[in-house]
Design a protein around this motif. Structure first.
Motif, mmCIF file in Angstrom:
data_model
loop_
_atom_site.group_PDB
_atom_site.id
_atom_site.type_symbol
_atom_site.label_atom_id
_atom_site.label_comp_id
_atom_site.label_asym_id
_atom_site.label_seq_id
_atom_site.Cartn_x
_atom_site.Cartn_y
_atom_site.Cartn_z
ATOM 1 N N ALA A 136 0.819 -1.209 0.000
ATOM 2 C CA ALA A 136 0.000 0.000 0.000
ATOM 3 C C ALA A 136 0.858 1.267 0.000
ATOM 4 N N SER A 137 1.871 1.312 0.861
ATOM 5 C CA SER A 137 2.720 2.498 0.979
ATOM 6 C C SER A 137 3.966 2.125 1.766
ATOM 7 N N PRO A 138 5.079 1.825 1.077
ATOM 8 C CA PRO A 138 6.238 1.212 1.742
ATOM 9 C C PRO A 138 7.097 2.155 2.574
ATOM 10 N N ASP A 139 6.710 3.424 2.726
ATOM 11 C CA ASP A 139 7.526 4.361 3.483
ATOM 12 C C ASP A 139 7.136 4.457 4.956
ATOM 13 N N PHE A 140 6.396 3.494 5.464
ATOM 14 C CA PHE A 140 5.975 3.544 6.853
ATOM 15 C C PHE A 140 7.154 3.344 7.814
#
Length: 323
Positions: free
Chosen positions: A187-191
């Motif tokens: 979904a959004s790998p910068d977590f």
């Protein structure tokens, strides 16, 4: 393009695979199944590369396949009987080549499934390929697939074999830490890993140990690879156009983007855009379908009949979602 794809193309004719979720009863362990078939002249070799973020089994028929793995150059000649190969997760793109026409069914294992199913260590098989029959000591999966029937029948036959295998196991579910980490990377790998650990009520050390076991690599490298795969999807034309700005913003500047693409794919971004890369595109497109599911948008896109990067005219009939 020297490949005449029978399983769909992009709008400009680049070959693609057909892919769908497996049936619900096996979905916790087997995330996605794809089918690819293409005609290549017998004396023609197509060189490309693959980068997969999950362990998978590939059932191959026809053609001669060569791969540059961590163990060196390996060559496989499946013939009409076929061969099943187990691919470990990859830390960088694996150079491959195919001579002659091919048929492929790829079974993507859910991250965390191999350990609970008695499978091999993911770290030990990273960037490696082994023959499936040698790994498990039995079976000849390719003989169970009716390759003269419609593609949906191929997957139904594979699902039946997977059910039979699961019946011999405890059917323990994959670790929720790994499942959640993969979902976040899609979904959004910068977590922030610390925030992810806090949300699950576990320590960062527990997350790191679990990801290393189930992904074969460190959490940070998993995130970097996910960013690179998302960026590559936009460069290869198998992502939604509106996803490109976000993918680019994950990099500090153009030099950072170039370094990371070269790190994972061995070539510059411009070479991804301008080259053919048929098998890399197929692999990444399948991941994009998984990503859309993670974003809870796959159902809406499938309701429209076809993913936005696919040419609807080239879609084979009779292939759909599992019942």
């Amino acid at each position: 393009m020297p490949i005449r794809s029978k399983t769909g193309t992009t709008h400009d004719g680049a070959p693609l695979a057909l892919a769908r979720e497996p049936a619900k009863d096996i979905e916790p362990w087997f995330y996605w199944i794809s089918v690819a078939e293409g005609d290549i002249a017998a004396d023609t070799t197509v060189s490309c590369r693959m980068l997969g973020d999950q362990a998978c089994m590939r059932l191959l028929w026809g053609g001669t396949w060569t791969a540059e793995t961590l163990d060196g150059v390996q060559t496989f000649v499946p013939g009409d009987e076929g061969i099943t190969l187990y691919f470990g997760t990859q830390t960088r793109a694996m150079p491959i080549s195919v001579t002659g026409s091919y048929k492929v069914v790829t079974i993507h294992l859910t991250t965390g499934a191999p350990p609970v199913l008695g499978g091999p260590s993911q770290a030990a098989l990273t960037d490696r390929i082994v023959i499936h029959e040698d790994l498990v000591g039995h079976g000849h999966l390719t003989s169970k697939v009716p390759t003269q029937a419609p593609y949906e029948d191929w997957i139904v036959a594979v699902e039946m074999q997977l059910r039979r295998f699961l019946a011999t196991t405890s059917r323990k579910l994959p670790d929720p830490i790994s499942v959640g980490f993969e979902r976040e990377c899609l979904a959004s790998p910068d977590f922030i890993i610390g925030d992810f650990a806090d949300a699950l009520g576990v320590s960062c050390r527990t997350v790191e140990r679990t990801i290393k076991r189930d992904f074969g690599i460190s959490p940070k490298l998993v995130q970097r690879r996910a960013r690179a795969l998302d960026m590559a999807a936009t460069l290869l034309g198998v992502a939604r156009p509106e996803d490109e700005p976000e993918a680019r913003l994950r990099y500090f500047d153009q030099s950072h983007l170039i370094r990371e693409i070269r790190r994972f794919f061995g070539i510059r971004p411009g070479e991804l855009v301008n080259g053919a890369h048929p098998f890399l595109r197929m692999t990444i497109e399948t991941r994009q379908r998984r990503r859309l599911k993670a974003l809870e948008e796959l159902e809406a896109i499938e309701a429209s009949g076809v993913a936005p990067w696919r040419d609807p005219v080239a879609e084979p009939e009779g292939f759909g979602r599992a019942k």
